[in-house]
Design a protein around this motif. Structure first.
Motif, PDB file in Angstrom:
ATOM      1  N   UNK A 131       0.769  -1.234   0.000  1.00  0.00           N
ATOM      2  CA  UNK A 131       0.000   0.000   0.000  1.00  0.00           C
ATOM      3  C   UNK A 131       0.801   1.286   0.000  1.00  0.00           C
ATOM      4  N   UNK A 132       2.095   1.222  -0.319  1.00  0.00           N
ATOM      5  CA  UNK A 132       2.944   2.417  -0.332  1.00  0.00           C
ATOM      6  C   UNK A 132       2.675   3.207  -1.619  1.00  0.00           C
ATOM      7  N   UNK A 133       1.969   4.319  -1.486  1.00  0.00           N
ATOM      8  CA  UNK A 133       1.584   5.115  -2.647  1.00  0.00           C
ATOM      9  C   UNK A 133       2.775   5.817  -3.302  1.00  0.00           C
ATOM     10  N   UNK A 134       3.758   6.225  -2.498  1.00  0.00           N
ATOM     11  CA  UNK A 134       4.944   6.881  -3.058  1.00  0.00           C
ATOM     12  C   UNK A 134       5.739   5.897  -3.913  1.00  0.00           C
ATOM     13  N   UNK A 135       5.895   4.681  -3.412  1.00  0.00           N
ATOM     14  CA  UNK A 135       6.601   3.657  -4.187  1.00  0.00           C
ATOM     15  C   UNK A 135       5.890   3.407  -5.512  1.00  0.00           C
ATOM     16  N   UNK A 136       4.558   3.388  -5.473  1.00  0.00           N
ATOM     17  CA  UNK A 136       3.781   3.172  -6.696  1.00  0.00           C
ATOM     18  C   UNK A 136       3.988   4.325  -7.687  1.00  0.00           C
ATOM     19  N   UNK A 137       4.011   5.549  -7.173  1.00  0.00           N
ATOM     20  CA  UNK A 137       4.231   6.706  -8.026  1.00  0.00           C
ATOM     21  C   UNK A 137       5.565   6.610  -8.757  1.00  0.00           C
ATOM     22  N   UNK A 138       6.627   6.295  -8.026  1.00  0.00           N
ATOM     23  CA  UNK A 138       7.966   6.242  -8.613  1.00  0.00           C
ATOM     24  C   UNK A 138       8.074   5.090  -9.608  1.00  0.00           C
ATOM     25  N   UNK A 139       7.565   3.927  -9.239  1.00  0.00           N
ATOM     26  CA  UNK A 139       7.663   2.758 -10.117  1.00  0.00           C
ATOM     27  C   UNK A 139       6.842   2.960 -11.387  1.00  0.00           C
ATOM     28  N   UNK A 140       5.660   3.534 -11.229  1.00  0.00           N
ATOM     29  CA  UNK A 140       4.831   3.812 -12.400  1.00  0.00           C
ATOM     30  C   UNK A 140       5.478   4.858 -13.305  1.00  0.00           C
ATOM     31  N   UNK A 141       6.232   5.782 -12.696  1.00  0.00           N
ATOM     32  CA  UNK A 141       6.963   6.771 -13.502  1.00  0.00           C
ATOM     33  C   UNK A 141       8.025   6.081 -14.347  1.00  0.00           C
ATOM     34  N   UNK A 142       8.695   5.064 -13.786  1.00  0.00           N
ATOM     35  CA  UNK A 142       9.696   4.324 -14.547  1.00  0.00           C
ATOM     36  C   UNK A 142       9.019   3.559 -15.697  1.00  0.00           C
TER      37      UNK A 142
END
Length: 356
Positions: free
Chosen positions: A265-276
């Motif tokens: 559920x880490x939203x920041x991790x999701x943001x960064x990974x989705x950016x990649x």
């Protein structure tokens, strides 16, 4: 007739090698080198006897007679731009690697060790698809600033091997296809293959960020950081190539750790990974324009291609361009072996290396 190929892929702290009988591996080994062992040598090429002896020892322990080998193929990097495929190793190549390599990297040991072992048993040795492969069309070279033309440095060995593999899987000739290949590893690079030639690329410096590399950056802000007084030249290089990308955002080089955080559920991790994911997809779209959108397939390879989250995210964004094939893994030993086999079978003619 069956053939045996010995392939050698040295890294900074390891030497990976394998023996293939035709397309079947009969021995795959990785030798780890302690930092204290490496520190004894003044430069990289001085390590070749030590690494060569360790390879020979393991071959002996596994009852593989060096004289049963038909050819030896080594990884290599530090040469001027070359064409794709095989190059026969000769004195001229070894002299260049010893005295004036374009890239001072452990992979250069692959050619030196291969040449030495091959000479002992009287067979030919080769390098295959080094990182310096450059077949770019001329209009892909200007960067936008005179004197800083783009130089092709990509994961040529694995990407071209996967392009050839895809063609074979689909009963097609590699030279009849237009393919975009994305290599997703510690560094991320992409290239576009037009009818058997890698005509353009996105390198790990001017494309998507990766686990350890920053990729494409806003250049004026980089210049400001370089002259801010906060960083030395060495520190700035490390920031963009070593401690950039996922590491700079998430303090880890391991994409699996980032995915675990997303699953928790880490939203920041999701943001960064989705950016990649998005940046990789954008680079694929960028390369599609090189062949006017005429793309037969998009291939995703490299270690991170094992991630379904990553590959499905990319696929969703680029499947409108062409079908997407997932061929995960680094596959470097196999790529070297299969290249050597093609030469032995007469399916490919090796080039002769010559200084311009």
């Amino acid at each position: 007739m069956s053939y045996r190929v010995l392939v050698i892929n040295p890294g900074s702290t390891s030497t990976k090698f394998a023996v293939y009988e035709d397309e079947n591996p009969i021995l795959i080994k990785g030798i780890e080198h302690d930092a204290s062992e490496i520190a004894k040598f003044n430069n990289i090429l001085d390590q070749y006897e030590m690494r060569k002896e360790k390879i020979q020892k393991i071959l002996d322990e596994n009852n593989i007679d060096l004289k049963s080998i038909n050819t030896i193929v080594g990884r290599c990097g530090g040469l001027p731009p070359v064409k794709s495929g095989a190059y026969k190793i000769n004195d001229e190549m070894i002299e260049r690697l010893r005295t004036n390599p374009t890239l001072d990297h452990a992979s250069n040991l692959g050619a030196v060790i291969a040449y030495s072992l091959a000479n002992e048993i009287g067979v030919n040795s080769y390098i295959y698809d080094p990182v310096c492969v450059d077949e770019c069309i001329d209009i892909a070279r200007p960067s936008g600033l005179k004197g800083m033309d783009r130089h092709c440095l990509t994961h040529a060995l694995n990407t071209r091997a996967m392009a050839i593999k895809y063609a074979k899987m689909n009963n097609k000739d590699y030279k009849d296809l237009n393919l975009i290949v994305a290599h997703l590893g510690g560094g991320i690079s992409l290239n576009v293959h037009e009818k058997g030639r890698m005509v353009d690329f996105v390198s790990d410096e001017d494309g998507p960020f990766s686990p350890s590399r920053a990729g494409r950056l806003p250049v004026t802000r980089v210049i400001d950081a370089c002259y801010s007084g906060e960083y030395t030249h060495k520190e700035m290089k490390k920031r963009v190539r070593g401690e950039g990308g996922l590491y700079s955002y998430m303090n880890t080089f391991d994409a699996r750790e980032v995915e675990a955080k997303i699953n928790n559920g880490d939203e920041y991790a999701k943001l960064i990974y989705d950016a990649m994911v998005l940046q990789i997809a954008k680079s694929i779209g960028e390369l599609a324009t090189v062949v006017n959108g005429d793309v037969d397939a998009i291939i995703i390879t490299g270690g991170i291609a094992y991630s379904k989250y990553m590959t499905e995210g990319i696929k969703k964004r680029v499947k409108f361009i062409a079908p997407v094939e997932i061929l995960p893994g680094e596959n470097e030993l196999e790529a070297l072996a299969f290249g050597g086999l093609r030469v032995l079978k007469g399916e490919e003619e090796a080039r002769i290396y010559k200084e311009e």
